[in-house]
Design a protein around this motif. Structure first.
Motif, PDB file in Angstrom:
ATOM      1  N   LEU A 101      -5.689  -0.536  12.285  1.00  0.00           N
ATOM      2  CA  LEU A 101      -5.051  -0.742  10.989  1.00  0.00           C
ATOM      3  C   LEU A 101      -4.941   0.600  10.275  1.00  0.00           C
ATOM      4  CD1 LEU A 101      -3.970  -3.003   9.104  1.00  0.00           C
ATOM      5  CD2 LEU A 101      -6.227  -3.022   8.030  1.00  0.00           C
ATOM      6  N   HIS A 102      -3.735   0.960   9.916  1.00  0.00           N
ATOM      7  CA  HIS A 102      -3.489   2.230   9.231  1.00  0.00           C
ATOM      8  C   HIS A 102      -3.483   1.990   7.723  1.00  0.00           C
ATOM      9  CE1 HIS A 102      -2.206   4.626  12.829  1.00  0.00           C
ATOM     10  NE2 HIS A 102      -2.041   3.393  13.304  1.00  0.00           N
ATOM     11  N   ALA A 103      -4.534   2.447   7.058  1.00  0.00           N
ATOM     12  CA  ALA A 103      -4.675   2.319   5.603  1.00  0.00           C
ATOM     13  C   ALA A 103      -5.962   3.025   5.205  1.00  0.00           C
ATOM     14  CB  ALA A 103      -4.723   0.859   5.172  1.00  0.00           C
ATOM     15  N   GLY A 104      -6.099   3.281   3.911  1.00  0.00           N
ATOM     16  CA  GLY A 104      -7.342   3.841   3.415  1.00  0.00           C
ATOM     17  C   GLY A 104      -8.439   2.794   3.387  1.00  0.00           C
ATOM     18  N   SER A 105      -9.682   3.236   3.366  1.00  0.00           N
ATOM     19  CA  SER A 105     -10.809   2.301   3.438  1.00  0.00           C
ATOM     20  C   SER A 105     -10.920   1.407   2.211  1.00  0.00           C
ATOM     21  CB  SER A 105     -12.118   3.076   3.625  1.00  0.00           C
ATOM     22  OG  SER A 105     -12.318   3.974   2.542  1.00  0.00           O
ATOM     23  N   GLY A 106     -10.341   1.817   1.086  1.00  0.00           N
ATOM     24  CA  GLY A 106     -10.419   0.997  -0.121  1.00  0.00           C
ATOM     25  C   GLY A 106      -9.126   0.291  -0.464  1.00  0.00           C
ATOM     26  N   ASN A 107      -8.199   0.219   0.476  1.00  0.00           N
ATOM     27  CA  ASN A 107      -6.900  -0.386   0.202  1.00  0.00           C
ATOM     28  C   ASN A 107      -7.027  -1.903   0.100  1.00  0.00           C
ATOM     29  OD1 ASN A 107      -4.221  -1.682   1.212  1.00  0.00           O
ATOM     30  ND2 ASN A 107      -3.642   0.394   0.615  1.00  0.00           N
ATOM     31  N   LYS A 108      -6.692  -2.455  -1.066  1.00  0.00           N
ATOM     32  CA  LYS A 108      -6.881  -3.891  -1.294  1.00  0.00           C
ATOM     33  C   LYS A 108      -6.013  -4.738  -0.378  1.00  0.00           C
ATOM     34  CE  LYS A 108      -3.451  -4.338  -5.005  1.00  0.00           C
ATOM     35  NZ  LYS A 108      -2.532  -5.164  -4.205  1.00  0.00           N
ATOM     36  N   ILE A 165       9.526   3.311   5.686  1.00  0.00           N
ATOM     37  CA  ILE A 165       9.413   3.623   4.257  1.00  0.00           C
ATOM     38  C   ILE A 165       8.017   4.130   3.888  1.00  0.00           C
ATOM     39  CG2 ILE A 165      11.235   2.018   3.588  1.00  0.00           C
ATOM     40  CD1 ILE A 165       9.144   0.049   2.707  1.00  0.00           C
ATOM     41  N   GLY A 166       7.138   4.244   4.866  1.00  0.00           N
ATOM     42  CA  GLY A 166       5.862   4.908   4.643  1.00  0.00           C
ATOM     43  C   GLY A 166       4.826   4.123   3.875  1.00  0.00           C
ATOM     44  N   LYS A 167       5.001   2.799   3.753  1.00  0.00           N
ATOM     45  CA  LYS A 167       4.035   2.002   3.004  1.00  0.00           C
ATOM     46  C   LYS A 167       2.897   1.546   3.911  1.00  0.00           C
ATOM     47  CE  LYS A 167       5.437  -0.976  -0.067  1.00  0.00           C
ATOM     48  NZ  LYS A 167       6.134  -2.117  -0.701  1.00  0.00           N
ATOM     49  N   VAL A 168       1.752   1.308   3.289  1.00  0.00           N
ATOM     50  CA  VAL A 168       0.586   0.812   4.019  1.00  0.00           C
ATOM     51  C   VAL A 168       0.229  -0.572   3.466  1.00  0.00           C
ATOM     52  CG1 VAL A 168      -0.313   3.104   4.484  1.00  0.00           C
ATOM     53  CG2 VAL A 168      -1.010   1.950   2.393  1.00  0.00           C
ATOM     54  N   PRO A 169      -0.493  -1.373   4.278  1.00  0.00           N
ATOM     55  CA  PRO A 169      -1.026  -1.084   5.608  1.00  0.00           C
ATOM     56  C   PRO A 169      -0.004  -1.340   6.715  1.00  0.00           C
ATOM     57  CG  PRO A 169      -1.747  -3.249   4.907  1.00  0.00           C
ATOM     58  CD  PRO A 169      -0.966  -2.680   3.755  1.00  0.00           C
ATOM     59  N   VAL A 170      -0.307  -0.775   7.885  1.00  0.00           N
ATOM     60  CA  VAL A 170       0.454  -1.043   9.104  1.00  0.00           C
ATOM     61  C   VAL A 170      -0.551  -1.328  10.212  1.00  0.00           C
ATOM     62  CG1 VAL A 170       1.978  -0.082  10.868  1.00  0.00           C
ATOM     63  CG2 VAL A 170       2.429   0.398   8.459  1.00  0.00           C
TER      64      VAL A 170
END
Length: 373
Positions: free
Chosen positions: A5-12, A51-56
């Motif tokens: 999962l591509h996202a930061g650790s605190g991404n809601k 479009i560069g949005k997370v998560p992916v």
């Protein structure tokens, strides 16, 4: 092999997939060293989401983006997953509330919060509209109780950790205006007097913050009972609890400065799962943190078989339950509160038994005991 999962650790939004994975037994790992604004701008990432949005979510069959779609994908990897219900109407209701949460709750929270954090321009009218829409969306019974029950589930806590309720609304973040380059010949030029006057709508921001009013309990006459002394005695007594801690409590107790209360949960028939019941009590104690300076409590979960009973004993500063606690802690209305009659020896003995975590308690096994101090 774990999904990535591509996202930061605190991404809601990433939390949705990670929590679904915990319930489904699917291994999903966050990509290491993800940096928002950097990692999601690389050519490799943009191939997965242009479009560069997370998560992916990176899967063997290709990438999946949009958080609800990722959560659905992860859930469906487990055959006959109960997270999707057992009938078509169950499935429809689950989809219904996922969409409702995204469009009515999450979107309006964002419209309220993000401008205050400086991510978007702040407009009071827009904020009022968002708050009104959010209140309308949350006009269902027991919403807050449901929220705290869920975030205290083990699979939630593995992902998001401990959740603490915000104490205040974040202030509006104001960006500093860029300094203007002054021309030498204009240095002595006086500005019109009107320009020196602060605008009416800016006046509150320039006022010095007012000191917080004192808690009414701090204005009560001094008590001979020092609450911290009792909490210290309770914590440090490891043996001869009755002879040391219980006796010490009654020696310290000041019926003019403090009051004792029994509480009994009104909806014990709902307590059919042990860990859910214990989490419910844990959430209550967490929300009572605002009165830690003025209270001591014991909460017991009683019974060896469901439904489990939740009972408590609370010591509060003052002769009544503090009003700010009744106003701020919604759990209070979920309990029946009875003031301890100190002239009744049976009630005093019940106080002793609850402080001591006596087992059996009132003829039943003690499943769990928690202390608020």
């Amino acid at each position: 092999m774990a999904l990535v999962l591509h996202a930061g650790s605190g991404n809601k939004n990433a939390f949705k997939a990670l929590i679904a994975a915990e319930y489904s037994g699917i291994k999903v790992e966050l990509v290491k060293d993800f940096q928002m604004g950097v990692s999601n701008k690389t050519p490799e990432f943009l191939k997965m989401n242009p479009i560069g949005k997370v998560p992916v979510l990176e899967t063997p069959d290709g990438p999946v983006f949009e958080s609800n779609a990722i959560a659905r994908y992860v859930t469906r990897l487990k055959a006959d997953n109960p997270l999707y219900g057992s009938s078509l109407i169950d499935y429809a209701h689950i989809e219904q509330w996922m969409d409702f949460a995204a469009t009515e709750v999450d979107a309006n929270i964002g419209k309220w919060l993000y401008p205050r954090m400086g991510f978007y321009p702040y407009a009071a009218v827009s904020e009022e509209t968002a708050i009104a829409a959010l209140k309308r969306a949350l006009e269902f019974p027991h919403v807050e109780r449901y929220f705290w029950t869920m975030v205290n589930q083990p699979n939630f806590k593995k992902v998001i950790g401990d959740v603490k309720q915000a104490e205040t609304v974040p202030p509006v973040q104001k960006k500093a205006a860029p300094a203007k380059e002054q021309k030498p010949k204009e240095a002595k030029k006086e500005a019109p007097k009107e320009a020196l006057k602060p605008k009416a709508d800016e006046k509150p921001a320039e006022e010095e913050p007012k000191p917080k009013p004192k808690n009414p309990l701090d204005l009560l006459p001094p008590s001979k009972m020092i609450l911290d002394d009792w909490k210290r005695l309770y914590s440090n007594t490891k043996t001869n609890f009755r002879e040391v801690a219980i006796k010490g409590f009654w020696d310290m107790y000041d019926p003019e400065g403090y009051s004792l209360w029994f509480c009994d949960y009104k909806y014990n028939d709902e307590n059919t799962v042990s860990f859910v019941t214990m989490n419910k009590v844990g959430g209550f104690l967490q929300r009572m943190d605002l009165c830690r300076k003025y209270a001591f409590g014991k909460m017991l979960v009683v019974g060896s078989e469901p439904p489990f009973k939740v009972k408590g004993l609370w010591l509060f500063r003052g002769s009544e339950i503090p009003k700010f606690v009744m106003d701020e802690v919604y759990d209070m209305e979920l309990y029946e509160w009875t003031k301890v009659d100190l002239s009744d020896e049976a009630q005093k003995e019940r106080v002793n038994a609850m402080i001591e975590d006596q087992e059996p308690f009132e003829g039943e096994a003690l499943l769990d005991a928690k202390c608020f101090k």
